[in-house]
Structure formats: structure tokens, C-alpha cells
Design a protein around this motif. Structure first.
Motif, PDB file in Angstrom:
ATOM      1  N   GLU A  22       0.850  -1.191   0.000  1.00  0.00           N
ATOM      2  CA  GLU A  22       0.000   0.000   0.000  1.00  0.00           C
ATOM      3  C   GLU A  22       0.881   1.235   0.000  1.00  0.00           C
ATOM      4  OE1 GLU A  22      -0.399   1.882   3.099  1.00  0.00           O
ATOM      5  OE2 GLU A  22       1.076   0.592   4.019  1.00  0.00           O
ATOM      6  N   HIS A  23       0.245   2.420   0.026  1.00  0.00           N
ATOM      7  CA  HIS A  23       0.967   3.633  -0.347  1.00  0.00           C
ATOM      8  C   HIS A  23       2.008   4.068   0.683  1.00  0.00           C
ATOM      9  CE1 HIS A  23      -1.480   4.013  -3.890  1.00  0.00           C
ATOM     10  NE2 HIS A  23      -2.553   3.818  -3.162  1.00  0.00           N
ATOM     11  N   SER A  24       1.777   3.841   1.966  1.00  0.00           N
ATOM     12  CA  SER A  24       2.807   4.212   2.942  1.00  0.00           C
ATOM     13  C   SER A  24       4.029   3.308   2.786  1.00  0.00           C
ATOM     14  CB  SER A  24       2.253   4.138   4.371  1.00  0.00           C
ATOM     15  OG  SER A  24       1.860   2.819   4.700  1.00  0.00           O
ATOM     16  N   GLY A  25       3.811   2.045   2.459  1.00  0.00           N
ATOM     17  CA  GLY A  25       4.929   1.147   2.176  1.00  0.00           C
ATOM     18  C   GLY A  25       5.675   1.557   0.924  1.00  0.00           C
ATOM     19  N   ASP A  26       4.945   2.026  -0.075  1.00  0.00           N
ATOM     20  CA  ASP A  26       5.565   2.528  -1.299  1.00  0.00           C
ATOM     21  C   ASP A  26       6.473   3.726  -1.001  1.00  0.00           C
ATOM     22  OD1 ASP A  26       5.924   3.114  -4.170  1.00  0.00           O
ATOM     23  OD2 ASP A  26       4.528   4.764  -3.788  1.00  0.00           O
ATOM     24  N   ALA A  27       6.017   4.611  -0.093  1.00  0.00           N
ATOM     25  CA  ALA A  27       6.850   5.763   0.284  1.00  0.00           C
ATOM     26  C   ALA A  27       8.151   5.300   0.933  1.00  0.00           C
ATOM     27  CB  ALA A  27       6.074   6.680   1.225  1.00  0.00           C
ATOM     28  N   LEU A  28       8.065   4.314   1.827  1.00  0.00           N
ATOM     29  CA  LEU A  28       9.274   3.754   2.432  1.00  0.00           C
ATOM     30  C   LEU A  28      10.152   3.099   1.375  1.00  0.00           C
ATOM     31  CD1 LEU A  28       7.866   2.057   5.663  1.00  0.00           C
ATOM     32  CD2 LEU A  28       9.364   4.052   5.567  1.00  0.00           C
ATOM     33  N   GLY A  29       9.508   2.367   0.457  1.00  0.00           N
ATOM     34  CA  GLY A  29      10.260   1.690  -0.593  1.00  0.00           C
ATOM     35  C   GLY A  29      11.007   2.656  -1.494  1.00  0.00           C
ATOM     36  N   GLY A  30      10.379   3.775  -1.823  1.00  0.00           N
ATOM     37  CA  GLY A  30      11.051   4.768  -2.661  1.00  0.00           C
ATOM     38  C   GLY A  30      12.302   5.313  -2.001  1.00  0.00           C
ATOM     39  N   LYS A  31      12.203   5.616  -0.698  1.00  0.00           N
ATOM     40  CA  LYS A  31      13.373   6.134   0.023  1.00  0.00           C
ATOM     41  C   LYS A  31      14.436   5.045   0.189  1.00  0.00           C
ATOM     42  CE  LYS A  31      11.121   9.829   2.625  1.00  0.00           C
ATOM     43  NZ  LYS A  31      10.845  10.375   3.962  1.00  0.00           N
ATOM     44  N   LEU A  32      14.000   3.809   0.376  1.00  0.00           N
ATOM     45  CA  LEU A  32      14.960   2.710   0.506  1.00  0.00           C
ATOM     46  C   LEU A  32      15.746   2.527  -0.791  1.00  0.00           C
ATOM     47  CD1 LEU A  32      16.163   0.283   2.025  1.00  0.00           C
ATOM     48  CD2 LEU A  32      14.225  -1.077   1.191  1.00  0.00           C
ATOM     49  N   GLY A  48       9.647  -6.524  -8.357  1.00  0.00           N
ATOM     50  CA  GLY A  48       8.646  -6.659  -7.316  1.00  0.00           C
ATOM     51  C   GLY A  48       7.418  -5.812  -7.530  1.00  0.00           C
ATOM     52  N   VAL A  49       6.846  -5.329  -6.413  1.00  0.00           N
ATOM     53  CA  VAL A  49       5.578  -4.601  -6.417  1.00  0.00           C
ATOM     54  C   VAL A  49       5.751  -3.285  -5.675  1.00  0.00           C
ATOM     55  CG1 VAL A  49       3.137  -4.661  -5.758  1.00  0.00           C
ATOM     56  CG2 VAL A  49       4.308  -6.781  -6.414  1.00  0.00           C
ATOM     57  N   GLY A  50       5.301  -2.215  -6.285  1.00  0.00           N
ATOM     58  CA  GLY A  50       5.400  -0.908  -5.655  1.00  0.00           C
ATOM     59  C   GLY A  50       4.462   0.085  -6.304  1.00  0.00           C
ATOM     60  N   GLY A  51       4.574   1.338  -5.868  1.00  0.00           N
ATOM     61  CA  GLY A  51       3.709   2.396  -6.377  1.00  0.00           C
ATOM     62  C   GLY A  51       4.494   3.548  -6.957  1.00  0.00           C
ATOM     63  N   GLU A  52       3.921   4.747  -6.864  1.00  0.00           N
ATOM     64  CA  GLU A  52       4.486   5.916  -7.542  1.00  0.00           C
ATOM     65  C   GLU A  52       5.859   6.302  -7.004  1.00  0.00           C
ATOM     66  OE1 GLU A  52       1.806   9.190  -7.482  1.00  0.00           O
ATOM     67  OE2 GLU A  52       0.259   8.181  -8.675  1.00  0.00           O
ATOM     68  N   ASP A  53       6.033   6.279  -5.687  1.00  0.00           N
ATOM     69  CA  ASP A  53       7.314   6.701  -5.121  1.00  0.00           C
ATOM     70  C   ASP A  53       8.448   5.783  -5.572  1.00  0.00           C
ATOM     71  OD1 ASP A  53       5.677   8.501  -3.833  1.00  0.00           O
ATOM     72  OD2 ASP A  53       6.625   8.274  -1.889  1.00  0.00           O
ATOM     73  N   MET A  54       8.173   4.492  -5.600  1.00  0.00           N
ATOM     74  CA  MET A  54       9.190   3.548  -6.067  1.00  0.00           C
ATOM     75  C   MET A  54       9.412   3.705  -7.567  1.00  0.00           C
ATOM     76  SD  MET A  54       7.985   0.376  -3.597  1.00  0.00           S
ATOM     77  CE  MET A  54       9.147  -0.874  -4.147  1.00  0.00           C
ATOM     78  N   ALA A  55       8.348   3.989  -8.304  1.00  0.00           N
ATOM     79  CA  ALA A  55       8.481   4.211  -9.751  1.00  0.00           C
ATOM     80  C   ALA A  55       9.370   5.412 -10.046  1.00  0.00           C
ATOM     81  CB  ALA A  55       7.105   4.399 -10.380  1.00  0.00           C
ATOM     82  N   HIS A  56       9.302   6.433  -9.194  1.00  0.00           N
ATOM     83  CA  HIS A  56      10.151   7.620  -9.395  1.00  0.00           C
ATOM     84  C   HIS A  56      11.633   7.283  -9.288  1.00  0.00           C
ATOM     85  CE1 HIS A  56       6.631  10.474  -8.188  1.00  0.00           C
ATOM     86  NE2 HIS A  56       6.588  10.119  -9.455  1.00  0.00           N
ATOM     87  N   GLU A  57      11.939   6.164  -8.636  1.00  0.00           N
ATOM     88  CA  GLU A  57      13.325   5.712  -8.519  1.00  0.00           C
ATOM     89  C   GLU A  57      13.671   4.678  -9.600  1.00  0.00           C
ATOM     90  OE1 GLU A  57      15.639   6.909  -6.625  1.00  0.00           O
ATOM     91  OE2 GLU A  57      14.300   8.309  -5.597  1.00  0.00           O
ATOM     92  N   GLY A  58      12.809   4.565 -10.608  1.00  0.00           N
ATOM     93  CA  GLY A  58      13.084   3.662 -11.724  1.00  0.00           C
ATOM     94  C   GLY A  58      12.571   2.246 -11.530  1.00  0.00           C
ATOM     95  N   PHE A  59      11.730   2.034 -10.509  1.00  0.00           N
ATOM     96  CA  PHE A  59      11.217   0.705 -10.190  1.00  0.00           C
ATOM     97  C   PHE A  59      10.001   0.402 -11.059  1.00  0.00           C
ATOM     98  CE2 PHE A  59       8.594  -2.219  -7.711  1.00  0.00           C
ATOM     99  CZ  PHE A  59       9.511  -3.124  -7.188  1.00  0.00           C
ATOM    100  N   ALA A  60       9.966  -0.795 -11.660  1.00  0.00           N
ATOM    101  CA  ALA A  60       8.832  -1.222 -12.478  1.00  0.00           C
ATOM    102  C   ALA A  60       8.032  -2.268 -11.709  1.00  0.00           C
ATOM    103  CB  ALA A  60       9.318  -1.791 -13.805  1.00  0.00           C
ATOM    104  N   SER A  61       6.786  -1.942 -11.363  1.00  0.00           N
ATOM    105  CA  SER A  61       5.949  -2.848 -10.572  1.00  0.00           C
ATOM    106  C   SER A  61       5.319  -3.919 -11.453  1.00  0.00           C
ATOM    107  CB  SER A  61       4.845  -2.058  -9.859  1.00  0.00           C
ATOM    108  OG  SER A  61       4.059  -2.907  -9.049  1.00  0.00           O
TER     109      SER A  61
END
Length: 410
Positions: A22-32, A48-61
Motif C-alpha cells: 500500500e501507499h505508505s509502504g511505497d513511500a518507504l520503498g522509494g526512500k529505501l 517486485g511490487v510498488g507504487g508511484e514513489d518507487m516508480a520515481h526511482e526507476g522501479f517497475a511494478s
């Protein structure tokens, strides 16, 4: 801590499979992810699986995080078939990815079934849980059961490593709460500028109202909060400010249209939220992470919460003296809390009124709240850097570290 002196080098790629539900986990994931890029010198490949914050770091969900971003059993049940399909899809993708480690991020209803299945099918893959379930609050037996499928827990709250040790849980490292990274923004927020922009009457104290960030929370709390505001305003003229997140803003606007005091609704995703916390004389808040933000802002507060009847019937399982995060971190019930049937307009208004004046109740809260930054701050790094360093340490400690799971040197 110097980033350069602690940077880990690698000759080959490091493969990490991250799962946020969910979105709070995505925020943590982006910073990680950003911190891992800082701390790991070799090639970093992520899946893996993530949202917008992780996508901003180049992550493809693998799929949109919205497919699984639900909270609580009553919300999960109608979507259970889809969620389970996504669980099995994620497990298959993780095994095909051949990661050096799997990092599950919060959302235990989604991420833990994935971790269990990965462990069963590929027991050599280390699994790291970023955000501990509330084993210290209820169902403490979960801690020991987690050892079967979690190798290391990254804790956001300072008392959680001791809780896992006491309960027989996995190894656990306190990496710090991400809110501490916002301390400068909170302390530097300009409440006076917000007051001028909103045209608030300077002679009236500001009551900050925070009815929640989820539709279910707002629906359960906004009417009783409105009745409490009416009772307070009958005895003390006030201004009311409500920071609202985008997806519940329209609901809050509709529900507060007939309040005795017309609230000023600001964007909770902007700097206005922290400016409002600094401006407010007191706050009435839903229980949740926002209580830590209020504590960091040194805002005297009253906390309330209501849950659905199924969850309410399980209250006897609670093992903590408070459900308010700020109270647990501070080790003292500084914020009075009103839950379920105790959450009434009469009780809430009676607790708010003393906080608006210069009273012993207000001074007592402020004295305890002053300790909040020290309770959450890490000695030498940010939470995301500490989390990244712990992930890298767990990977390095595995048998065969220095070789990828495809057999070559890392």
C-alpha cells in the motif's frame, strides 16, 4: 556518518525483490531504493511490487499497487480472490527473479503470505521485513511464527527490537521512523503565514481537526468530531483547520458543510499540514501515524478512534497501555485517547477545552512532547540510510555472499 566511508562495493549486480502492499509502504520503498543507490557501489537490479514513489526511482511494478492496497479484514474480504491471485503471481515472479534478498514492506496481510510461500519454495533466499507488525500490541505469538519466514526485521519504533527479543521473534534492528527526516520541515513550518493566507481571526485559538486519511476512518469519526467542535465553540470561539488528503477531501467538504464552525480545509500533502500543526493551539486527531507528527510539532492533542464491530470485539487481545503511537514512543500516555463507545462529543470537547488555555493540562503535555525528537532520532544516519545498510549487511552475511544466485561473483 559519512556516506563514502560506509559505501559497500560489489563487482556484479545486486538483485533485490521488493514488495510493498500500500501507499505508505511505497513511500518507504522509494526512500529505501534511493538509499540503496547511495550505499551500494555495484549494479543494482530491482523487481517486485510498488507504487508511484518507487516508480520515481526507476522501479517497475508487476501490477498496480491499487490492486492490493486495502486495510482491515472487512475491506479485504470482498477483494480476496484478486489479492490471492496477486500473491501467487508475486511469489512466482520472485522465484523467477532469483534475488539475493526479498524485502517485504509493511502490509502484512499481503506481504507475509508472499514471504511464507517464498520461504517454502526457496528457503535459501533471505527475507527482510521492513516495518514490524504490531506484535507488541496484539497477537504476540506472531513474533515467534515470523522466525520461520523472516530473517530480519527493520523496525520503525525504538521499542520494537526489545519486543521481538522478548517474544522470540526474528532478529530486529531499529532503523528509525521516517518522520524524523521531516523534523526540519515540521519545526520550520510557518504557521503565521498560513493564518494570514486563510484570514484567520488572530484572537481565536486554532483547533486542528484530523479525522483520518482513509474513507472508513473519516466516515466513522467526522460526525462526532463535528459535534465536539460545536460543543467547544459554544464555550470558546475558535477557528478550525482540517488538512485533508486528496481522496477524502470531497467527503470531508460534504460532511463538514453544516458544522457550527466552518472549517478551513487545506491540502494534507502540502506544507500547509505542518504549518497548521505549528499554528494550532490544540488538535483533535484520529489515532495513527499523525499522532507522531503532532508530537514532533509539539501540538497538544486529544486522540480518538472507532473501528468496525468485528475488530472492536477483539479489543481484549490488546497487550499495550495505549493505542496511540506517540504515547507508546514517549512511554507515557501524554495524549488522552477515546476509543469506540468512549469516543463521544461530550468527552472529546471536555478534553479539548483545557488545551486551548494556559492550563496545567496543556503544560503537562508540552513538557512530555519536548522529548519526542530525541526518542525517534538516530545517532548517525537517516532512517532510509540505516535501512539500506541493514539490508546490505543481511545480504553480505549470507553463506556464499559475494556470489550471485546465478553462480557468479557479486
Amino acid at each position: 556518518m559519512s556516506d563514502a566511508s560506509h559505501k559497500q562495493t560489489g563487482e556484479k549486480e545486486l538483485r533485490l525483490f521488493l514488495v510493498a502492499g500500500e501507499h505508505s509502504g511505497d513511500a518507504l520503498g522509494g526512500k529505501l531504493i534511493a538509499a540503496l543507490k547511495q550505499r551500494y557501489d555495484g549494479a543494482l537490479t530491482l523487481g517486485g511490487v510498488g507504487g508511484e514513489d518507487m516508480a520515481h526511482e526507476g522501479f517497475a511494478s508487476l501490477f498496480p499497487i491499487e490492486d492490493v492496497a486495502v486495510m482491515g479484514p472487512m475491506s479485504i474480504l470482498p477483494r480476496l480472490p484478486r489479492i490471492m491471485r496477486r500473491v501467487y503471481q508475486t511469489v512466482d515472479a520472485a522465484l523467477a527473479f532469483k534475488p539475493d534478498a526479498v524485502v517485504i514492506i509493511d502490509s502484512p496481510e499481503f506481504t507475509h503470505p508472499i514471504a511464507k510461500r517464498i520461504r517454502k519454495r526457496a528457503p535459501d533466499i533471505p527475507i527482510i521485513d521492513y516495518v514490524s507488525p504490531s506484535v507488541w500490541a496484539w497477537r504476540p505469538g506472531r513474533a515467534k511464527r515470523m522466525r520461520r519466514y523472516v530473517d530480519h526485521v527493520l523496525a520503525l519504533l525504538p521499542f520494537e527490537p526489545d519486543a521481538h527479543a522478548r517474544l522470540g521473534g526474528p532478529a530486529c534492528t531499529y532503523v528509525g521512523h521516517p518522520l524524523i527526516e521531516k523534523l526540519d520541515a515540521i519545526e520550520g513550518a510557518d504557521g503565521a503565514a498560513l493564518s494570514r493566507r486563510l484570514g484567520l481571526a488572530p484572537e481565536k485559538p486554532v483547533l486542528l481537526v484530523l479525522p483520518g486519511s482513509r474513507t472508513s476512518e473519516v466516515t466513522r469519526l467526522v460526525d462526532v468530531f463535528g459535534d465536539a467542535v460545536a460543543r467547544v465553540s459554544a464555550k470558546q470561539p475558535i477557528e478550525v483547520v482540517i488538512p485533508a488528503v486528496r481522496h477524502v477531501r470531497d467527503l470531508i467538504v460534504a460532511k463538514t458543510a453544516n458544522w457550527a464552525v466552518r472549517p478551513h480545509i487545506v491540502d494534507a500533502a502540502s506544507a500547509d499540514k505542518y504549518a497548521a500543526m505549528r499554528l494550532a493551539r490544540a488538535a483533535l486527531a484520529a489515532s495513527g501515524t499523525v499522532t507522531l507528527e503532532l508530537a514532533l510539532a509539539q501540538t497538544p492533542s486529544v486522540v480518538a478512534y472507532r473501528v468496525d464491530k468485528l475488530i472492536a470485539n477483539l479489543r481484549f487481545l490488546l497487550k499495550v497501555p495505549s493505542v496511540v503511537l506517540a504515547n507508546l514512543v514517549l512511554g507515557k500516555n501524554v495524549y488522552p485517547e477515546y476509543l469506540q463507545e468512549a469516543c463521544t462529543a461530550e468527552a472529546l470537547s471536555a478534553a479539548i477545552l483545557p488545551l486551548l488555555g494556559d492550563t496545567p493540562e496543556r503544560r503537562a503535555q508540552l513538557e512530555v512532547l519536548a522529548a519526542t525528537p530525541g526518542k525517534l532520532r538516530l545517532a548517525s544516519s537517516s532512517p532510509s540510510i540505516a535501512a539500506a545498510d541493514t539490508v546490505l549487511a543481511v545480504v553480505s552475511a549470507q553463506p556464499g555472499a559475494g556470489k550471485s544466485r546465478r553462480g557468479g561473483p557479486m
